[in-house]
Write an enzyme that holds these catalytic residues in place. Structure first.
Site, mmCIF file in Angstrom:
data_model
loop_
_atom_site.group_PDB
_atom_site.id
_atom_site.type_symbol
_atom_site.label_atom_id
_atom_site.label_comp_id
_atom_site.label_asym_id
_atom_site.label_seq_id
_atom_site.Cartn_x
_atom_site.Cartn_y
_atom_site.Cartn_z
ATOM 1 N NE ARG A 1 -2.121 -1.811 3.218
ATOM 2 C CZ ARG A 1 -2.524 -2.072 4.459
ATOM 3 N NH1 ARG A 1 -3.694 -1.648 4.850
ATOM 4 N NH2 ARG A 1 -1.753 -2.746 5.282
ATOM 5 N NE ARG B 1 -6.486 -4.099 -1.623
ATOM 6 C CZ ARG B 1 -7.734 -3.833 -1.258
ATOM 7 N NH1 ARG B 1 -8.670 -3.696 -2.161
ATOM 8 N NH2 ARG B 1 -8.039 -3.709 0.010
ATOM 9 C CG ASP C 1 -2.727 -12.828 3.431
ATOM 10 O OD1 ASP C 1 -2.190 -11.732 3.612
ATOM 11 O OD2 ASP C 1 -3.123 -13.546 4.369
HETATM 12 O O1 1CP Z 1 -4.445 -4.349 0.069
HETATM 13 C C1 1CP Z 1 -4.891 -4.449 1.225
HETATM 14 O O2 1CP Z 1 -5.473 -3.511 1.777
HETATM 15 C C2 1CP Z 1 -4.762 -5.742 1.983
HETATM 16 C C3 1CP Z 1 -3.570 -5.734 2.865
HETATM 17 C C4 1CP Z 1 -2.810 -7.024 2.642
HETATM 18 C C5 1CP Z 1 -1.753 -7.235 1.721
HETATM 19 C C6 1CP Z 1 -1.139 -6.218 0.785
HETATM 20 C C7 1CP Z 1 -3.072 -8.242 3.275
HETATM 21 C C8 1CP Z 1 -4.129 -8.515 4.280
HETATM 22 N N1 1CP Z 1 -2.189 -9.192 2.761
HETATM 23 C C9 1CP Z 1 -1.380 -8.617 1.823
HETATM 24 C C10 1CP Z 1 -0.350 -9.298 0.994
HETATM 25 C C11 1CP Z 1 0.699 -10.089 1.692
HETATM 26 N N2 1CP Z 1 0.552 -10.650 2.933
HETATM 27 C C12 1CP Z 1 1.965 -10.451 1.170
HETATM 28 C C13 1CP Z 1 2.450 -10.196 -0.268
HETATM 29 C C14 1CP Z 1 2.913 -8.806 -0.497
HETATM 30 C C15 1CP Z 1 4.372 -8.548 -0.355
HETATM 31 O O3 1CP Z 1 5.050 -9.097 0.535
HETATM 32 O O4 1CP Z 1 4.922 -7.739 -1.120
HETATM 33 C C16 1CP Z 1 2.633 -11.167 2.184
HETATM 34 C C17 1CP Z 1 4.043 -11.708 2.129
HETATM 35 C C18 1CP Z 1 1.735 -11.304 3.256
HETATM 36 C C19 1CP Z 1 2.027 -12.069 4.474
HETATM 37 C C20 1CP Z 1 1.142 -11.958 5.671
HETATM 38 N N3 1CP Z 1 -0.216 -11.843 5.728
HETATM 39 C C21 1CP Z 1 1.610 -12.025 6.996
HETATM 40 C C22 1CP Z 1 3.047 -12.276 7.357
HETATM 41 C C23 1CP Z 1 3.855 -11.023 7.269
HETATM 42 C C24 1CP Z 1 3.935 -10.197 8.495
HETATM 43 O O5 1CP Z 1 3.752 -8.974 8.374
HETATM 44 O O6 1CP Z 1 4.237 -10.737 9.604
HETATM 45 C C25 1CP Z 1 0.524 -11.912 7.863
HETATM 46 C C26 1CP Z 1 0.550 -11.913 9.382
HETATM 47 C C27 1CP Z 1 -0.643 -11.802 7.055
HETATM 48 C C28 1CP Z 1 -2.046 -11.698 7.525
HETATM 49 C C29 1CP Z 1 -2.656 -10.459 7.028
HETATM 50 N N4 1CP Z 1 -3.140 -10.310 5.747
HETATM 51 C C30 1CP Z 1 -3.580 -9.031 5.569
HETATM 52 C C31 1CP Z 1 -3.367 -8.320 6.784
HETATM 53 C C32 1CP Z 1 -3.745 -6.890 7.007
HETATM 54 C C33 1CP Z 1 -2.769 -9.218 7.689
HETATM 55 C C34 1CP Z 1 -2.335 -8.930 9.130
HETATM 56 C C35 1CP Z 1 -3.574 -8.839 9.952
HETATM 57 C C36 1CP Z 1 -3.405 -8.942 11.454
HETATM 58 O O7 1CP Z 1 -2.690 -9.800 11.992
HETATM 59 O O8 1CP Z 1 -4.115 -8.147 12.098
#
Ligand code: 1CP
Length: 342
Positions: free
Chosen positions: A27, A36, A72
């Site tokens: 983002r 998005r 994800d």
């Molecule tokens: O576009 C949006 O508004 C959605 C936000 C978003 C994005 C861009 C989510 C929801 N997931 C992703 C993509 C994503 N997630 C990637 C690929 C993008 C990149 O790395 O360039 C990856 C590797 C992840 C991995 C992921 N998803 C993790 C592990 C990474 C970390 O930060 O520890 C985790 C915990 C998630 C769960 C998740 N998915 C999305 C959110 C907002 C969350 C975290 C939510 C929470 O725990 O409250």
């Protein structure tokens, strides 16, 4: 091909430290926000052409050394019959709580549930045509179990800690099931062309050392053991887990991701050079002016030292409000160091 990322994973010498950024397709990029605005998150993940478009956005803008597939960690949980939604943070419709629910799980093959992840990796690999390697990824069994039991992100994830206290055998069964799922999820991506994989154990740091050793560690070890035969580098990243760093270095992964809380020189000492290290600039440092970003990035490179086996990255995902100019300053700082040591 630019293979300095893969060489560093294997602790081989490199012409300069490789760099990629966790959540690099996200983002903070105006073109991502534009995409998005047109498509919801799940549609983006499930449409390989769009997912690849998102993965390529940071590669087009910056001189990065690896691309990560856009997906994800929670998507393969649908193989357990979970209903997932994102608005924008994830929710699981019916969290798992009891040993009966856990014993009744009948997972479907991951490749049948998220075939689009494999398709996105294959298309990304083709589009890059060797420019930089493709990283696939998965959540770790413990972190996936934390979401499955809680139903959503939550500070400290009390539901899984309650399950650990009430019914450790049920937690063990759940982690066994998830280890198989993680191996399948990563096999799917490796078969499609992923040249390295990262396992995110985002919440393992909530555990005590004894519980990390008893639950999170054996589960991720089992998942990684299932991947050995592919000879693809595995990165294990557990943020806020400095209290279990030495254990975290024994998962069988080739690379240990280090968050900003642990200095890289300390991590190197504690792991005795047995694994490569990835990290660990504080993502919040990128909210400072470019000259400060440069200073902080060079300090991380200094802490990493001259031995082979360092991959430059942030200590956790890039923050949504990060200015593009900060990423440019980070890329320039890594390139500058090459000139200084050459
Ligand atoms: O576009 C949006 O508004 C959605 C936000 C978003 C994005 C861009 C989510 C929801 N997931 C992703 C993509 C994503 N997630 C990637 C690929 C993008 C990149 O790395 O360039 C990856 C590797 C992840 C991995 C992921 N998803 C993790 C592990 C990474 C970390 O930060 O520890 C985790 C915990 C998630 C769960 C998740 N998915 C999305 C959110 C907002 C969350 C975290 C939510 C929470 O725990 O409250």
């Amino acid at each position: 091909m630019n293979d300095r990322f893969l060489r560093a994973c294997r602790r081989e010498s490199v012409d300069r430290t490789p760099l990629w950024i966790m959540r690099q397709a996200g983002r903070y990029l105006p073109e991502y926000r534009e995409l998005r605005a047109r498509v919801d998150f799940l549609t983006l993940c499930r449409t390989p052409e769009l997912a690849v478009e998102a993965s390529l956005m940071p590669i087009r803008r910056f001189d990065l050394d690896a691309a990560i597939v856009f997906s994800d960690i929670l998507l393969p949980l649908e193989s357990l019959g979970c209903e997932l939604s994102f608005d924008p943070s994830p929710r699981i419709a019916r969290p798992l709580r009891s040993s009966e629910e856990i014993a009744a799980l009948r997972p479907r093959p991951v490749a049948e549930v998220v075939p689009y992840v494999g398709d996105a990796v294959a298309l990304l690999r083709r589009e890059l045509s060797g420019r930089v390697p493709v990283i696939g990824f998965s959540g770790a069994p413990f972190t996936l179990a934390a979401y499955l039991t809680e139903g959503h992100g939550h500070d400290g994830f009390p539901a899984i800690r309650a399950l650990r206290a009430a019914d450790p055998a049920a937690l063990g069964t759940l982690l066994d099931t998830l280890s198989v799922m993680v191996t399948e999820h990563l096999e799917l991506q490796i078969a499609a062309g992923a040249q390295a994989v990262q396992i995110f154990d985002s919440w393992a740091g909530i555990l005590s050392p004894a519980d990390f050793a008893a639950f999170a560690l054996p589960a991720v070890r089992r998942a990684i053991r299932g991947l050995r035969r592919y000879h693809v580098p595995v990165i294990y990243f557990a943020p806020a887990a400095g209290h279990v760093l030495e254990l975290a270095a024994t998962t069988g992964a080739d690379v240990l991701g280090v968050c900003w809380r642990t200095p890289l020189d300390a991590a190197r000492r504690l792991t005795g050079g047995r694994v490569a290290l990835q990290g660990n600039l504080d993502p919040a440092a990128l909210l400072a002016p470019p000259a400060r970003v440069r200073e902080r990035a060079l300090a991380v490179l200094d802490e990493a030292g001259d031995e082979p086996g360092h991959i430059m990255n942030l200590g956790h995902g890039i923050l949504p409000g990060t200015p593009v100019a900060s990423v440019e300053a980070l890329v320039a700082a890594v390139a500058e160091r090459e000139r200084r040591t050459a």
